[in-house]
Design an enzyme around this catalytic site. Structure first.
Site, short mmCIF file in Angstrom:
data_model
loop_
_atom_site.label_atom_id
_atom_site.label_comp_id
_atom_site.label_asym_id
_atom_site.label_seq_id
_atom_site.Cartn_x
_atom_site.Cartn_y
_atom_site.Cartn_z
N LYS A 1 1.07 -1.20 0.05
CA LYS A 1 -0.09 0.22 0.06
C LYS A 1 0.81 1.11 -0.11
O LYS A 1 1.64 1.39 0.72
CB LYS A 1 -0.95 -0.05 1.05
N SER B 1 -9.79 1.16 2.62
CA SER B 1 -8.76 2.13 1.79
C SER B 1 -7.68 1.26 0.95
O SER B 1 -7.07 1.79 0.31
CB SER B 1 -8.14 3.29 2.44
N SER C 1 -9.82 -0.98 6.81
CA SER C 1 -9.20 -1.01 5.51
C SER C 1 -8.39 -2.10 4.85
O SER C 1 -8.08 -2.23 3.55
CB SER C 1 -8.24 0.20 5.54
#
Ligand code: GLN
Length: 489
Positions: free
Chosen positions: A78, A153, A177
């Protein structure tokens, strides 16, 4: 079967037997990325040359007799994990050109195990969102229906793993997330206990809630990645100095006698009937494997959304004060004076959702409102934690939905922040209470979209979670399929 379809565990076994090289595996993933990325949009940046060099290096190391639990395995990260020499944008214009001078501890640990980092995955701006649509650069697709969101996310992380672009990824989970995009994309996502994984080098969103964890194609791989990243780090004052268990040992244990709590408040109105059916099927699966099912209550769960959406923005408003255009990141160069520079830099650098959070958070912390909002929210947070403590007297693990519905269409909730926030209703409590949580694929909707099942456990009971997750995975016995993405490309 193509190499990119393998799990981490399968790939490592084949490489150890010299039946596959990391170079072949990495090339297979890079080809897959080339074929699918125009539709998937999982990556903010790709480092193919670096990845191939790392793969060649891994092959050499293996030939020289070296091991490593992730030696030669292509992964994504990420884009809020600092990577030395590689842009780390957090999905934000304000960090568009930020190149960290150091690696996050988790990145160091993956590298020490020989992992090959292929690219940095798309995400909601500063991890604020549930669909990755607030990303300033790219909005990842759900590989099962490319007009639907991948979740967020950590949407790019989930999309890259689910679509065969990489074998695993690291995401971060502040309010769901990791678990939510894993659920929406049909893979496994694990949020460790607060303090279990070092956050040194993770760009902070809400410091009392953030945790880093793996997204993988099965529970065994989640155990492998957890083993690599968990453990004390003196550079993170919230990391806990406590030995890391051997997670693999838990996988081979059955669930005979394990007490599985079903929190009744998680099954109220508003829950999609297909999600309910999938989770109840999971309960049956564990029961027939020997688990004991108990009805439990988490009465304060109804306050989770309100509490989280005060505490997280409050902490974010403080953490994001550092992006002022002075030391690093984007700066408006036309400003007349210093104050104007601050104002213009932040006005242009942040997107609308981040600005909304900063405004809410600053308001909740301001004098005269602090007691009514932030302090009150912190008090209710304690009540939620106490609910869980009571529940652990009756059960070992909790089972629940991850999300109220399967994935929805892109754009559907983007202009309705409240609807977006409400979709987090089942994941937020895990972070508010600092617990570990796991999302395991449980089935599919009639429309062919994946539905995950959430497991939660007491602090530092990751082994127990993986054990139950593994038994759930075996019992649900979904045919392992990559989504039929190629038809759409
Ligand atoms: N969807 C939640 C939010 O928007 C959680 C995000 C996260 O876990 N990073 O804040």
């Amino acid at each position: 079967m193509e190499p990119y379809e393998l799990t981490i565990t399968e790939a490592v076994a084949l490489m150890a037997d010299r039946k596959l090289s990391s170079t072949e595996l990495t090339k297979s993933c890079l080809d897959r990325i080339e074929q699918t990325e125009a539709v998937m949009k999982s990556f903010i940046s790709l480092q193919p040359d670096r990845a191939l060099r790392a793969a060649a290096d891994a092959d050499k190391k293996r030939a020289a007799g070296a091991g490593g639990s992730l030696l030669g395995v292509p992964l994504s990260l990420k884009d809020l994990l600092c990577t030395r020499g590689i842009p780390t944008t957090c999905g934000s214009r304000i960090l568009e050109n930020f190149i960290p001078p150091y690696d996050a501890t988790v990145v160091e640990r993956l590298s020490a195990e020989g992992a090959v980092i292929v690219g940095k995955a798309a995400m909601d701006e500063f991890a604020m969102g549930s669909t990755s649509e607030t990303c300033a650069f790219k909005v990842p697709s759900n590989p099962w229906a490319t007009d639907c969101v991948a979740g967020g996310s950590s949407g790019g992380s989930a999309a890259s793993v689910a679509s065969g672009q990489v074998l695993g990824s690291l995401g971060s989970d502040t309010g769901g997330s990791i678990r939510q995009p894993a659920s929406l994309c049909g893979i496994v996502g694990m949020k460790p206990t607060y303090g279990r994984v070092s956050r040194y080098g993770l760009v902070a969103f809400a410091s009392s809630l953030d945790q880093i964890g793996p997204l993988t194609r099965d529970v065994t791989d989640a155990a492998v990645m957890m083993q690599a990243i968990c453990g004390y780090d003196e550079r993170d004052s919230t990391s806990v100095d406590r030995p890391v268990e051997d997670y693999h040992l838990f996988l081979s244990e059955g669930v005979n006698g394990v007490r599985i709590g079903v929190p009744r408040e998680y099954f109220g109105p508003g829950l999609d009937p297909e999600v309910r059916r999938t989770v109840m099927n999971g309960v049956e699966v564990l029961k027939s494997a020997g688990a004991q099912v108990v009805d439990v209550s988490i009465p304060h769960i109804e306050y989770c959304v309100a509490v989280y959406y005060l505490i997280a923005p409050a902490e974010a408003s403080s953490n994001l004060a550092r992006y002022d255009g002075v030391a690093y990141g984007f700066r408006d160069k036309n400003a007349a004076d210093l104050l104007d520079m601050y104002k213009e830099t932040r006005s242009q650098g942040f997107g609308p959702e981040v600005k909304r959070r900063i405004l809410i958070g600053t308001y909740a912390l301001s004098s005269g409102y602090y007691d009514a909002y932030y302090k009150k929210a912190s008090q209710v947070r304690t009540l939620i934690l106490n609910d869980f403590k009571k529940a652990w007297e009756q059960c070992d693990v909790l089972i629940s939905p991850v999300t109220p519905t399967p994935a929805w269409k892109k754009g559907e909730k983007l202009d309705d922040p409240l609807a977006m926030y409400l979709s987090d209703i089942f994941t937020l409590s895990t972070n508010l209470a600092g617990l570990p949580g796991l999302s395991v694929p449980g089935g599919f909707s009639t429309g062919g979209l994946p539905i995950g099942i959430q497991l939660q456990a007491p602090h530092f009971h990751e082994g127990e979670l993986l054990r139950c997750g593994y038994n759930l995975e075996m019992g649900v016995n979904l045919e392992r399929l990559l989504p039929p993405l190629m038809n759409a490309v």
